[in-house]
Enzyme design. Structure first.
Site, PDB file in Angstrom:
ATOM      1  N   ASP A 181      25.822  16.645  47.466  1.00  0.00           N
ATOM      2  CA  ASP A 181      24.762  17.570  48.229  1.00  0.00           C
ATOM      3  C   ASP A 181      24.353  18.568  47.344  1.00  0.00           C
ATOM      4  OD1 ASP A 181      23.834  19.768  49.478  1.00  0.00           O
ATOM      5  OD2 ASP A 181      24.862  19.074  51.347  1.00  0.00           O
ATOM      6  N   HIS A 182      23.013  18.231  46.673  1.00  0.00           N
ATOM      7  CA  HIS A 182      22.767  19.082  45.472  1.00  0.00           C
ATOM      8  C   HIS A 182      22.929  20.605  45.637  1.00  0.00           C
ATOM      9  CE1 HIS A 182      18.534  19.161  47.251  1.00  0.00           C
ATOM     10  NE2 HIS A 182      18.226  20.102  45.988  1.00  0.00           N
ATOM     11  N   HIS A 244      22.622  20.396  53.438  1.00  0.00           N
ATOM     12  CA  HIS A 244      22.344  21.711  52.695  1.00  0.00           C
ATOM     13  C   HIS A 244      22.933  23.133  53.064  1.00  0.00           C
ATOM     14  CE1 HIS A 244      20.699  18.872  50.279  1.00  0.00           C
ATOM     15  NE2 HIS A 244      19.339  18.824  50.436  1.00  0.00           N
TER      16      HIS A 244
HETATM   17  C1  BG6 Z   1      16.147  17.599  49.655  1.00  0.00           C
HETATM   18  C2  BG6 Z   1      15.271  17.456  50.729  1.00  0.00           C
HETATM   19  O1  BG6 Z   1      17.478  17.122  49.734  1.00  0.00           O
HETATM   20  O2  BG6 Z   1      16.063  18.831  49.613  1.00  0.00           O
HETATM   21  C3  BG6 Z   1      13.807  17.616  50.418  1.00  0.00           C
HETATM   22  O3  BG6 Z   1      15.237  15.834  51.041  1.00  0.00           O
HETATM   23  C4  BG6 Z   1      13.837  19.128  49.950  1.00  0.00           C
HETATM   24  O4  BG6 Z   1      12.923  17.587  51.620  1.00  0.00           O
HETATM   25  C5  BG6 Z   1      14.806  19.417  48.850  1.00  0.00           C
HETATM   26  O5  BG6 Z   1      12.467  19.453  49.683  1.00  0.00           O
HETATM   27  C6  BG6 Z   1      15.086  20.928  48.769  1.00  0.00           C
HETATM   28  O6  BG6 Z   1      15.712  21.008  47.477  1.00  0.00           O
HETATM   29  P1  BG6 Z   1      15.790  22.414  46.680  1.00  0.00           P
HETATM   30  O7  BG6 Z   1      16.650  22.455  45.676  1.00  0.00           O
HETATM   31  O8  BG6 Z   1      14.201  22.353  46.160  1.00  0.00           O
HETATM   32  O9  BG6 Z   1      15.491  23.380  47.531  1.00  0.00           O
END
Ligand code: BG6
Length: 506
Positions: A181-182, A244
């Site tokens: 989960d980044h 997230h």
């Molecule tokens: C991803 C989603 O996991 O996270 C995207 O699939 C979203 O739709 C993105 O744009 C948002 O990530 P960050 O790091 O730009 O907030």
């Protein structure tokens, strides 16, 4: 940080966007920081009939486009660590070639069997690839460990997530599975732990006695771009909230862990997710809002609506905005509402968590203070990463005019050159065997367990509207009704940008 043990990283879905945009640039950033293992190789895997050279060229172009720092020498050293193997993921016999490539590189480079398999593929392959790896003995940890990293989404709903988990656990142990989960790799998300547990002043206030409500926002100004096909089957709830935002809730609301050990931390975050009060059908009507962006003119420029995007059904009911109110039923948070929202095509890109403290029991300066009188702690996850405390201060001069002012820390004030990208941290942790920042199976299930009834009700109950909001606004106006207290609204870090003020029910 020390270098991880020698190993080989295999990336499935190597010709995809994530590999080029995020994974390879993150690995290159680790290379220039001297954080890659001493003996290391990357094998890109996909169906295309490329070879090492062609794949290296494609990755070089990716670095050109997506890596902020690069120099010729280190790029060419790094590219020499990259190899390619064509595999048809559907066909288990095609994995024999991969096994062969692995053993050839292990011998050539003097690396033991330590191997990570990163699945950056369509979700439909998340159970099949690990199964085919196992059929070819590539999960066996006799001459080194084996790990598998699964990208999101982990499942489509509760049942599919259970099925996927069961399928994985047939051949892989839980401690071999890394569910990425980044958001957990973001510095500022990890800083929630540090802010809470190194500063003695916050923890005594971090509960229902002093916190009025908690608000978490993840706004994006972009639309679905070229991902309409994927997004149609996902929507904001699955795409951002199930993973997230609920992970951020876990860190904000958790009890202090006994140690920094991965299980100690994950035991506490899972308890939070398991303590979220389940929604009844009636709660879903009252406490959830969904919306979809419609076309609008932003600063004179016309932006199309979601239904006009490529790959999207013109009658789509998929939400591009979701907001929820819920409670965490435990001693710390009993009665404190949590509000979370996310959306595409909002006025700006911002992710933040705001702890709204209760007002003082007797406010002496009412009448002298035009703004809300309660303190807020704003944890800015991105951009302009930092932390901000709002408090009241006397304006100089006669009388007692009070104004809300900010104590504001920006990461950019530190004399560090850059904040590492989330994937850098997560790749390094997985290579080092640290799963703290990866979602454990039980936490993923708890998140689906909470959201599954919402998905069902949104799908099946025609009385739950999907609100149209003009691109460039803060989502459906109706979302304000979730917060049903006088003088309290969502925090709006900037104004609506849209010139069109038409909201509608779709
Ligand atoms: C991803 C989603 O996991 O996270 C995207 O699939 C979203 O739709 C993105 O744009 C948002 O990530 P960050 O790091 O730009 O907030």
């Amino acid at each position: 940080m020390s270098r991880p043990e020698n190993q080989i990283l295999v990336i499935f879905g190597a010709s995809g966007d994530l590999t080029k945009r995020k994974l390879i640039p993150a690995l290159y950033a680790l290379e220039i920081q001297g954080l890659l293992p001493e003996k290391f190789a990357i094998i890109g895997v996909s169906r295309s009939g490329l070879n090492d050279e062609l794949f290296r060229e494609a990755m070089e172009q990716g670095l050109e486009e997506f890596s902020d720092e690069k120099d010729k020498t280190s790029v060419s050293v790094f590219l020499q660590k990259i190899y390619y193997q064509s595999v048809d993921a559907q066909d288990s016999s095609s994995f024999i070639g991969l096994a062969g490539k692995l053993s050839e590189l292990q011998t050539q480079l003097g690396i033991s069997g330590n191997t990570i398999f990163y699945l950056s593929t369509p979700p439909s392959l998340y159970s099949l690839i690990p199964q085919n790896l196992a059929k070819n003995g590539l999960n066996i940890q006799n001459n080194g460990w084996k790990r598998v990293i699964i990208e999101k989404p982990f499942g489509y709903d509760l049942q599919s997530a259970i099925d996927l988990n069961n399928a994985l656990q047939k051949d892989w142990l839980e401690d071999q599975i890394y569910r990425i989960d980044h958001y957990l790799g973001k510095e500022t998300v990890q800083n929630v732990l540090v802010t809470r547990f190194t500063n003695g002043i916050f923890e005594p206030l971090w509960n229902r006695n002093y916190v009025h409500h908690v608000e978490i926002t993840s706004a994006e100004s972009i639309g679905v771009e070229k991902r309409g096909g994927y997004y149609e089957g996902s929507g904001a709830l699955r795409d951002m909230i199930q993973n997230h935002l609920l992970q951020v809730v876990g860190l904000i609301a958790m009890e202090p862990p006994a140690s920094l050990n991965s299980d100690a931390i994950r035991n506490e975050t899972v308890k939070v997710l398991q303590s979220i009060r389940p929604y009844t059908a009636e709660d879903i009507i009252k406490s959830t809002i969904r919306g979809q962006y419609i076309s609008a003119t932003i600063k004179g420029e016309k932006h199309i609506g979601y239904r006009e995007e490529e790959g999207v059904n013109p009658d789509s009911k998929t939400e591009t905005y979701a907001a929820l109110k819920f409670y965490i039923d435990n001693w710390r948070w009993g009665g404190v509402p949590f509000y979370i929202r996310t959306g595409k095509r909002l006025p700006t890109r911002v992710t933040e968590a705001v702890i709204h403290f209760k007002p003082t029991p007797h406010y002496l300066f009412a009448g002298n203070h035009s703004e809300e009188s309660h303190n807020q702690l704003v944890i800015r996850i991105q951009p302009d990463e930092g932390i901000l405390l709002k408090f009241g201060m006397k304006m100089p001069g006669a009388g007692f005019d009070v104004q809300t002012v900010n104590m504001d820390f920006h990461y950019s004030d530190l004399s560090i050159e850059r904040i590492p990208a989330a994937y850098e941290r997560l790749l390094l942790d997985s290579m080092s065997g640290d799963s703290t920042l990866f979602a454990r199976g039980d936490a993923v299930m708890a998140a689906w367990n909470f959201l599954d009834p919402v998905l069902m009700e949104w799908k099946n109950n025609p009385c739950i509207p999907i609100h149209g909001y003009p691109a460039g606004t803060w989502g459906p106006e109706k979302a304000d009704d979730l917060i049903d207290e006088a003088n309290i609204t969502w925090r709006y870090p900037c104004k609506n940008l849209s010139d069109d003020g038409i909201y509608c029910e779709l």
